[in-house]
Motif scaffolding. Structure first.
Motif, PDB file in Angstrom:
ATOM      1  N   TYR A  80      31.438  41.853  37.140  1.00  0.00           N
ATOM      2  CA  TYR A  80      31.726  41.456  38.525  1.00  0.00           C
ATOM      3  C   TYR A  80      31.683  39.935  38.657  1.00  0.00           C
ATOM      4  O   TYR A  80      32.567  39.323  39.274  1.00  0.00           O
ATOM      5  CB  TYR A  80      30.715  42.128  39.451  1.00  0.00           C
ATOM      6  CG  TYR A  80      30.894  41.821  40.918  1.00  0.00           C
ATOM      7  CD1 TYR A  80      31.788  42.543  41.704  1.00  0.00           C
ATOM      8  CD2 TYR A  80      30.144  40.824  41.536  1.00  0.00           C
ATOM      9  CE1 TYR A  80      31.943  42.277  43.057  1.00  0.00           C
ATOM     10  CE2 TYR A  80      30.286  40.542  42.884  1.00  0.00           C
ATOM     11  CZ  TYR A  80      31.182  41.269  43.640  1.00  0.00           C
ATOM     12  OH  TYR A  80      31.339  40.999  44.980  1.00  0.00           O
ATOM     13  N   ILE A  81      30.679  39.311  38.080  1.00  0.00           N
ATOM     14  CA  ILE A  81      30.507  37.855  38.148  1.00  0.00           C
ATOM     15  C   ILE A  81      31.694  37.145  37.499  1.00  0.00           C
ATOM     16  O   ILE A  81      32.256  36.200  38.067  1.00  0.00           O
ATOM     17  CB  ILE A  81      29.173  37.446  37.481  1.00  0.00           C
ATOM     18  CG1 ILE A  81      27.993  37.901  38.348  1.00  0.00           C
ATOM     19  CG2 ILE A  81      29.123  35.943  37.229  1.00  0.00           C
ATOM     20  CD1 ILE A  81      26.644  37.880  37.630  1.00  0.00           C
ATOM     21  N   GLU A  99      36.400  43.748  48.131  1.00  0.00           N
ATOM     22  CA  GLU A  99      37.468  44.451  47.413  1.00  0.00           C
ATOM     23  C   GLU A  99      37.084  44.606  45.943  1.00  0.00           C
ATOM     24  O   GLU A  99      37.269  45.669  45.350  1.00  0.00           O
ATOM     25  CB  GLU A  99      38.791  43.696  47.554  1.00  0.00           C
ATOM     26  CG  GLU A  99      39.953  44.314  46.790  1.00  0.00           C
ATOM     27  CD  GLU A  99      40.065  43.839  45.348  1.00  0.00           C
ATOM     28  OE1 GLU A  99      40.447  44.660  44.491  1.00  0.00           O
ATOM     29  OE2 GLU A  99      39.752  42.675  45.062  1.00  0.00           O
ATOM     30  N   LEU A 100      36.536  43.543  45.363  1.00  0.00           N
ATOM     31  CA  LEU A 100      36.128  43.580  43.964  1.00  0.00           C
ATOM     32  C   LEU A 100      34.978  44.575  43.754  1.00  0.00           C
ATOM     33  O   LEU A 100      34.987  45.350  42.792  1.00  0.00           O
ATOM     34  CB  LEU A 100      35.728  42.178  43.491  1.00  0.00           C
ATOM     35  CG  LEU A 100      35.272  42.026  42.050  1.00  0.00           C
ATOM     36  CD1 LEU A 100      36.321  42.525  41.064  1.00  0.00           C
ATOM     37  CD2 LEU A 100      34.931  40.551  41.782  1.00  0.00           C
ATOM     38  N   ALA A 101      34.013  44.590  44.654  1.00  0.00           N
ATOM     39  CA  ALA A 101      32.898  45.534  44.551  1.00  0.00           C
ATOM     40  C   ALA A 101      33.384  46.977  44.686  1.00  0.00           C
ATOM     41  O   ALA A 101      32.936  47.868  43.955  1.00  0.00           O
ATOM     42  CB  ALA A 101      31.840  45.232  45.612  1.00  0.00           C
ATOM     43  N   LEU A 102      34.310  47.212  45.600  1.00  0.00           N
ATOM     44  CA  LEU A 102      34.870  48.564  45.771  1.00  0.00           C
ATOM     45  C   LEU A 102      35.661  48.989  44.537  1.00  0.00           C
ATOM     46  O   LEU A 102      35.609  50.160  44.132  1.00  0.00           O
ATOM     47  CB  LEU A 102      35.738  48.630  47.025  1.00  0.00           C
ATOM     48  CG  LEU A 102      34.989  48.523  48.353  1.00  0.00           C
ATOM     49  CD1 LEU A 102      35.968  48.366  49.519  1.00  0.00           C
ATOM     50  CD2 LEU A 102      34.069  49.717  48.558  1.00  0.00           C
ATOM     51  N   GLN A 103      36.362  48.051  43.927  1.00  0.00           N
ATOM     52  CA  GLN A 103      37.093  48.345  42.689  1.00  0.00           C
ATOM     53  C   GLN A 103      36.109  48.713  41.576  1.00  0.00           C
ATOM     54  O   GLN A 103      36.324  49.664  40.826  1.00  0.00           O
ATOM     55  CB  GLN A 103      37.943  47.135  42.269  1.00  0.00           C
ATOM     56  CG  GLN A 103      38.712  47.342  40.997  1.00  0.00           C
ATOM     57  CD  GLN A 103      39.828  48.367  41.131  1.00  0.00           C
ATOM     58  OE1 GLN A 103      40.305  48.655  42.226  1.00  0.00           O
ATOM     59  NE2 GLN A 103      40.257  48.923  40.029  1.00  0.00           N
ATOM     60  N   LEU A 104      35.009  47.979  41.498  1.00  0.00           N
ATOM     61  CA  LEU A 104      33.972  48.272  40.504  1.00  0.00           C
ATOM     62  C   LEU A 104      33.421  49.688  40.707  1.00  0.00           C
ATOM     63  O   LEU A 104      33.290  50.457  39.756  1.00  0.00           O
ATOM     64  CB  LEU A 104      32.850  47.238  40.600  1.00  0.00           C
ATOM     65  CG  LEU A 104      31.735  47.338  39.584  1.00  0.00           C
ATOM     66  CD1 LEU A 104      32.243  47.037  38.178  1.00  0.00           C
ATOM     67  CD2 LEU A 104      30.625  46.360  39.958  1.00  0.00           C
ATOM     68  N   ARG A 105      33.143  50.043  41.949  1.00  0.00           N
ATOM     69  CA  ARG A 105      32.622  51.390  42.250  1.00  0.00           C
ATOM     70  C   ARG A 105      33.647  52.461  41.884  1.00  0.00           C
ATOM     71  O   ARG A 105      33.299  53.499  41.331  1.00  0.00           O
ATOM     72  CB  ARG A 105      32.245  51.500  43.730  1.00  0.00           C
ATOM     73  CG  ARG A 105      31.943  52.912  44.218  1.00  0.00           C
ATOM     74  CD  ARG A 105      30.778  53.608  43.489  1.00  0.00           C
ATOM     75  NE  ARG A 105      29.542  52.968  43.834  1.00  0.00           N
ATOM     76  CZ  ARG A 105      28.683  52.439  42.949  1.00  0.00           C
ATOM     77  NH1 ARG A 105      28.905  52.508  41.661  1.00  0.00           N
ATOM     78  NH2 ARG A 105      27.581  51.857  43.338  1.00  0.00           N
ATOM     79  N   LYS A 106      34.924  52.213  42.175  1.00  0.00           N
ATOM     80  CA  LYS A 106      35.972  53.176  41.847  1.00  0.00           C
ATOM     81  C   LYS A 106      36.053  53.392  40.328  1.00  0.00           C
ATOM     82  O   LYS A 106      36.209  54.520  39.870  1.00  0.00           O
ATOM     83  CB  LYS A 106      37.316  52.674  42.376  1.00  0.00           C
ATOM     84  CG  LYS A 106      38.484  53.579  42.094  1.00  0.00           C
ATOM     85  CD  LYS A 106      39.764  52.976  42.653  1.00  0.00           C
ATOM     86  CE  LYS A 106      40.962  53.804  42.240  1.00  0.00           C
ATOM     87  NZ  LYS A 106      42.214  53.175  42.665  1.00  0.00           N
ATOM     88  N   ILE A 115      23.533  39.006  40.466  1.00  0.00           N
ATOM     89  CA  ILE A 115      24.522  38.816  41.522  1.00  0.00           C
ATOM     90  C   ILE A 115      24.104  37.678  42.457  1.00  0.00           C
ATOM     91  O   ILE A 115      24.915  36.810  42.795  1.00  0.00           O
ATOM     92  CB  ILE A 115      24.748  40.124  42.316  1.00  0.00           C
ATOM     93  CG1 ILE A 115      25.311  41.237  41.412  1.00  0.00           C
ATOM     94  CG2 ILE A 115      25.644  39.886  43.535  1.00  0.00           C
ATOM     95  CD1 ILE A 115      26.662  40.952  40.795  1.00  0.00           C
ATOM     96  N   ALA A 116      22.837  37.650  42.855  1.00  0.00           N
ATOM     97  CA  ALA A 116      22.361  36.611  43.781  1.00  0.00           C
ATOM     98  C   ALA A 116      22.455  35.222  43.160  1.00  0.00           C
ATOM     99  O   ALA A 116      22.873  34.261  43.826  1.00  0.00           O
ATOM    100  CB  ALA A 116      20.923  36.914  44.204  1.00  0.00           C
TER     101      ALA A 116
END
Length: 167
Positions: free
Chosen positions: A98-99, A112-119, A131-132
């Protein structure tokens, strides 16, 4: 493409995708044998624990780790896939993918990127500390943290199933 996998699937994943570069995020003392197809200079091995707050005797992921990850990723010419692993292929490795994806495209929407990762990975539970720290370094003003928190914890598993994330 970035491919994420657990430690148990590193050799098979690297061979299947033809990766020439590998990032391994493991606790100190975890045995890691670099695949023979990965040259030593193309393997970033970082020792840290999968924690989000300081704990005695454990290495908290920090700024040094994220900067090393970003430097290694920026040196990748993207002609071949990049493989990333952690113990289970669920937390440190998914956070790293993700980073890197966020760093490579500063205009890409964090949600959008986080949702893509979950998908792509129902088990993905990106390490919130990584992440932080990355959110701060990349100047995302909390948006990465908020997006990852919004997808919540992934499905329980022993280890994640390897997957690829387009960058």
């Amino acid at each position: 493409m970035i491919f994420v996998c657990p430690l148990s699937k590193v050799d098979e994943t690297v061979a299947r995708i033809g990766a020439e570069r590998l990032v391994s995020l493991l606790s100190a003392g975890t045995e890691m044998t670099r695949p023979v197809s990965i040259r030593v200079e193309n393997h970033l091995l970082m020792n840290m624990h999968d924690i989000s707050a300081e704990q005695d005797g454990m290495t908290l992921p920090g700024e040094v780790h994220v900067r090393q990850l970003l430097d290694f990723a920026r040196a990748w010419d993207r002609s071949w896939p990049l493989a990333i692993n952690c113990w289970a292929g669920v937390s440190r490795s998914t956070a790293s993918a993700y980073i890197i994806a966020a760093a490579f495209d500063p205009s890409r929407d964090e949600t959008e990127l986080a949702l893509q990762l979950r998908k792509l990975s129902p088990t993905a539970t990106p390490n919130p500390r990584l992440i932080a720290v990355a959110d701060q370094i990349l100047g995302r003003n909390g948006r990465m943290v908020t997006a990852i928190a919004a997808i919540g914890r992934g499905a329980d598993c022993f280890e994640g199933v390897p997957f690829g994330l387009e960058v």
